[in-house]
Design a protein around this motif. Sequence first.
Motif, PDB file in Angstrom:
ATOM      1  N   ILE A 151       4.639   1.166  -6.911  1.00 28.69           N
ATOM      2  CA  ILE A 151       4.528   0.375  -5.692  1.00 28.69           C
ATOM      3  C   ILE A 151       3.349  -0.585  -5.798  1.00 28.69           C
ATOM      4  N   ARG A 152       2.222  -0.046  -6.249  1.00 27.21           N
ATOM      5  CA  ARG A 152       1.028  -0.871  -6.441  1.00 27.21           C
ATOM      6  C   ARG A 152      -0.024  -0.054  -7.151  1.00 27.21           C
TER       7      ARG A 152
ATOM      8  N   SER B 196      -1.916   4.513 -10.294  1.00 27.31           N
ATOM      9  CA  SER B 196      -0.754   3.883  -9.670  1.00 27.31           C
ATOM     10  C   SER B 196      -0.256   4.720  -8.502  1.00 27.31           C
ATOM     11  N   LEU B 197       0.326   4.036  -7.516  1.00 29.58           N
ATOM     12  CA  LEU B 197       1.083   4.681  -6.459  1.00 29.58           C
ATOM     13  C   LEU B 197       2.553   4.466  -6.773  1.00 29.58           C
ATOM     14  N   VAL B 198       3.289   5.574  -6.969  1.00 28.20           N
ATOM     15  CA  VAL B 198       4.712   5.456  -7.278  1.00 28.20           C
ATOM     16  C   VAL B 198       5.523   6.200  -6.230  1.00 28.20           C
ATOM     17  N   ALA B 199       6.750   5.725  -6.004  1.00 28.18           N
ATOM     18  CA  ALA B 199       7.615   6.330  -4.995  1.00 28.18           C
ATOM     19  C   ALA B 199       9.062   6.006  -5.323  1.00 28.18           C
ATOM     20  N   GLY B 200       9.980   6.796  -4.742  1.00 29.53           N
ATOM     21  CA  GLY B 200      11.392   6.469  -4.837  1.00 29.53           C
ATOM     22  C   GLY B 200      12.172   7.330  -5.801  1.00 29.53           C
ATOM     23  N   VAL B 201      13.479   7.081  -5.814  1.00 26.62           N
ATOM     24  CA  VAL B 201      14.414   7.789  -6.682  1.00 26.62           C
ATOM     25  C   VAL B 201      15.276   6.754  -7.391  1.00 26.62           C
TER      26      VAL B 201
ATOM     27  N   CYS C 165      -4.733  13.455 -10.504  1.00 28.31           N
ATOM     28  CA  CYS C 165      -3.487  12.983  -9.891  1.00 28.31           C
ATOM     29  C   CYS C 165      -3.157  13.821  -8.659  1.00 28.31           C
ATOM     30  N   TRP C 166      -2.453  13.192  -7.727  1.00 29.96           N
ATOM     31  CA  TRP C 166      -1.931  13.889  -6.548  1.00 29.96           C
ATOM     32  C   TRP C 166      -0.423  13.728  -6.567  1.00 29.96           C
ATOM     33  N   ILE C 167       0.273  14.857  -6.732  1.00 29.95           N
ATOM     34  CA  ILE C 167       1.732  14.873  -6.731  1.00 29.95           C
ATOM     35  C   ILE C 167       2.150  15.435  -5.370  1.00 29.95           C
ATOM     36  N   CYS C 168       2.757  14.617  -4.523  1.00 24.18           N
ATOM     37  CA  CYS C 168       3.043  15.017  -3.147  1.00 24.18           C
ATOM     38  C   CYS C 168       4.267  15.930  -3.071  1.00 24.18           C
TER      39      CYS C 168
END
Length: 219
Positions: free
Chosen positions: A189-190, A179-184, A145-148
């Motif tokens: 996302i996809r 998965s690509l996840v983003a937001g609060v 995993c990559w946690i930005c």
Amino acid sequence: MKEFEKMISGRLYSPADPQLEAYHLQRMALCQQLNQTSLLDQTKVNQLKEELIPSSKGQNLGLFLPFYCEYGSNIHVGKECFINYHCTFLDVAPIRLGDGVMLGSGVTIATPCHPFLPQERLAAHYPDGYHDLEYAKPVTIEKNCWICANVTITGGVKIGAGSIVAAGAVVTKDVPANSLVAGVPARVIRQLDEKDRINVWQTYQENETPRSLREKERG
């Protein structure tokens, strides 16, 4: 059960327990010592790193200082993990990183939990003294995993293998693999797929700007 055992198993525990409190201070002092060690003395840095995070021994953990944690002994890392500057691990419950996990700068993993109702959350008089009662939930980040940067991950979350969490996201629930996840709060996302491939070696050899097939299709 001793308070430490209660703590790491997700039960209510007293942080004011003298034995636990002494261990907590000892571990935080060790973290402080690591952060105050000159980077030019890599032998000492590696020694303290392995003392603070025993699971890192022989795993080639990349750790950019400063790094902050409560215990360190509740952090379990796989092979070839990387943790960038200013990450904070509140490892009251276990935090597990699979092989190849990469964390950007400023990531916070927070396992502690508190009761919602103030009369249960605040310190009170109990038969064994005046203190509060807390609990915690573990966090697992599976392999690759990559946690930005500046992501916050809350207790009880599991992030599936191969996923990416975009910068600034707040992860409050499980993330499916790849998965690509983003937001609060973070949402999917996809899914990641072959259109995300940038053919790194060929692109590097040809000294081109990295662009995925997905980006090329967009023009």
